[in-house]
Design a protein around this motif. Structure first.
Motif, PDB file in Angstrom:
ATOM      1  N   ARG A  31      84.392  46.481  51.325  1.00 55.95           N
ATOM      2  CA  ARG A  31      84.387  45.018  51.301  1.00 55.95           C
ATOM      3  C   ARG A  31      83.582  44.467  52.481  1.00 55.95           C
ATOM      4  N   LEU A  32      83.802  45.035  53.674  1.00 57.98           N
ATOM      5  CA  LEU A  32      83.066  44.571  54.852  1.00 57.98           C
ATOM      6  C   LEU A  32      81.573  44.874  54.736  1.00 57.98           C
ATOM      7  N   ALA A  33      81.231  45.999  54.159  1.00 58.25           N
ATOM      8  CA  ALA A  33      79.820  46.327  53.961  1.00 58.25           C
ATOM      9  C   ALA A  33      79.177  45.322  53.006  1.00 58.25           C
ATOM     10  N   GLY A  34      79.898  44.916  51.974  1.00 63.46           N
ATOM     11  CA  GLY A  34      79.369  43.913  51.050  1.00 63.46           C
ATOM     12  C   GLY A  34      79.179  42.562  51.724  1.00 63.46           C
ATOM     13  N   ILE A  35      80.119  42.196  52.588  1.00 58.65           N
ATOM     14  CA  ILE A  35      80.005  40.925  53.306  1.00 58.65           C
ATOM     15  C   ILE A  35      78.829  40.978  54.274  1.00 58.65           C
ATOM     16  N   GLU A  36      78.662  42.091  54.992  1.00 58.12           N
ATOM     17  CA  GLU A  36      77.536  42.228  55.907  1.00 58.12           C
ATOM     18  C   GLU A  36      76.213  42.160  55.160  1.00 58.12           C
ATOM     19  N   ARG A  37      76.139  42.785  53.995  1.00 61.36           N
ATOM     20  CA  ARG A  37      74.917  42.760  53.194  1.00 61.36           C
ATOM     21  C   ARG A  37      74.606  41.337  52.748  1.00 61.36           C
ATOM     22  N   MET A  38      75.633  40.596  52.349  1.00 64.79           N
ATOM     23  CA  MET A  38      75.444  39.220  51.912  1.00 64.79           C
ATOM     24  C   MET A  38      74.979  38.337  53.077  1.00 64.79           C
ATOM     25  N   LEU A  39      75.557  38.535  54.265  1.00 59.98           N
ATOM     26  CA  LEU A  39      75.144  37.746  55.427  1.00 59.98           C
ATOM     27  C   LEU A  39      73.722  38.079  55.850  1.00 59.98           C
ATOM     28  N   ARG A  40      73.329  39.336  55.756  1.00 54.49           N
ATOM     29  CA  ARG A  40      71.958  39.722  56.085  1.00 54.49           C
ATOM     30  C   ARG A  40      70.974  39.053  55.128  1.00 54.49           C
ATOM     31  N   ARG A  41      71.320  39.021  53.853  1.00 54.78           N
ATOM     32  CA  ARG A  41      70.463  38.370  52.870  1.00 54.78           C
ATOM     33  C   ARG A  41      70.384  36.868  53.121  1.00 54.78           C
ATOM     34  N   LEU A  42      71.516  36.265  53.491  1.00 53.84           N
ATOM     35  CA  LEU A  42      71.539  34.841  53.802  1.00 53.84           C
ATOM     36  C   LEU A  42      70.695  34.541  55.030  1.00 53.84           C
ATOM     37  N   TRP A  44      68.016  36.152  56.051  1.00 54.94           N
ATOM     38  CA  TRP A  44      66.608  36.185  55.649  1.00 54.94           C
ATOM     39  C   TRP A  44      66.228  34.931  54.876  1.00 54.94           C
ATOM     40  N   GLN A  45      67.134  34.431  54.051  1.00 56.52           N
ATOM     41  CA  GLN A  45      66.840  33.214  53.297  1.00 56.52           C
ATOM     42  C   GLN A  45      66.710  32.017  54.223  1.00 56.52           C
ATOM     43  N   VAL A  46      67.549  31.938  55.250  1.00 57.68           N
ATOM     44  CA  VAL A  46      67.465  30.837  56.212  1.00 57.68           C
ATOM     45  C   VAL A  46      66.162  30.930  56.987  1.00 57.68           C
ATOM     46  N   TRP A  47      65.773  32.137  57.428  1.00 58.88           N
ATOM     47  CA  TRP A  47      64.503  32.297  58.126  1.00 58.88           C
ATOM     48  C   TRP A  47      63.335  31.903  57.227  1.00 58.88           C
ATOM     49  N   ALA A  48      63.361  32.295  55.983  1.00 63.40           N
ATOM     50  CA  ALA A  48      62.281  31.934  55.055  1.00 63.40           C
ATOM     51  C   ALA A  48      62.229  30.420  54.855  1.00 63.40           C
ATOM     52  N   LEU A  49      63.378  29.782  54.760  1.00 64.04           N
ATOM     53  CA  LEU A  49      63.419  28.332  54.597  1.00 64.04           C
ATOM     54  C   LEU A  49      62.864  27.628  55.838  1.00 64.04           C
ATOM     55  N   CYS A  50      63.243  28.100  57.019  1.00 68.70           N
ATOM     56  CA  CYS A  50      62.758  27.495  58.262  1.00 68.70           C
ATOM     57  C   CYS A  50      61.252  27.676  58.413  1.00 68.70           C
ATOM     58  N   CYS A  51      60.772  28.862  58.136  1.00 68.34           N
ATOM     59  CA  CYS A  51      59.323  29.099  58.234  1.00 68.34           C
ATOM     60  C   CYS A  51      58.569  28.312  57.166  1.00 68.34           C
ATOM     61  N   GLY A  52      59.133  28.234  55.989  1.00 65.67           N
ATOM     62  CA  GLY A  52      58.497  27.469  54.912  1.00 65.67           C
ATOM     63  C   GLY A  52      58.469  25.982  55.205  1.00 65.67           C
ATOM     64  N   ALA A  53      59.501  25.474  55.870  1.00 64.53           N
ATOM     65  CA  ALA A  53      59.527  24.052  56.219  1.00 64.53           C
ATOM     66  C   ALA A  53      58.690  23.787  57.468  1.00 64.53           C
ATOM     67  N   GLY A  54      58.570  24.760  58.343  1.00 60.18           N
ATOM     68  CA  GLY A  54      57.814  24.568  59.576  1.00 60.18           C
ATOM     69  C   GLY A  54      56.310  24.635  59.366  1.00 60.18           C
ATOM     70  N   ALA A  55      55.855  25.409  58.409  1.00 57.76           N
ATOM     71  CA  ALA A  55      54.419  25.561  58.183  1.00 57.76           C
ATOM     72  C   ALA A  55      53.754  24.229  57.811  1.00 57.76           C
ATOM     73  N   PRO A  56      54.255  23.452  56.862  1.00 60.49           N
ATOM     74  CA  PRO A  56      53.613  22.166  56.572  1.00 60.49           C
ATOM     75  C   PRO A  56      53.683  21.194  57.758  1.00 60.49           C
TER      76      PRO A  56
END
Length: 68
Positions: A31-42, A44-56
């Motif tokens: 269960r903890l491994a699944g939660i860690e995997r989900m947080l890691r994916r989240l 990366w999504q936040v970093w992608a959103l920040c970089c995508g919003a910062g570029a324009p």
């Protein structure tokens, strides 16, 4: 016709049944491994959103700067 398929004996080693505490810890670890995997994916999504919003925004600032 001679049958050419023969059943093979089961060669897998028989695993011992773990204690109840081991099963409990294994469930928690999975269960903890699944939660860690989900947080890691989240993350990366936040970093992608920040970089995508910062570029324009950066491109807009470069466009506004006086050309000299």
């Amino acid at each position: 016709m001679v049958q050419k398929v023969f059943p093979l004996p089961d060669r897998r080693p028989t695993a011992e049944v773990p204690q109840n505490a081991d099963i409990w810890h294994d469930q928690i670890n999975r269960r903890l491994a699944g939660i860690e995997r989900m947080l890691r994916r989240l993350e990366w999504q936040v970093w992608a959103l920040c970089c995508g919003a910062g570029a324009p925004l950066i491109l807009h600032f470069l466009h506004i700067l006086p050309r000299g």
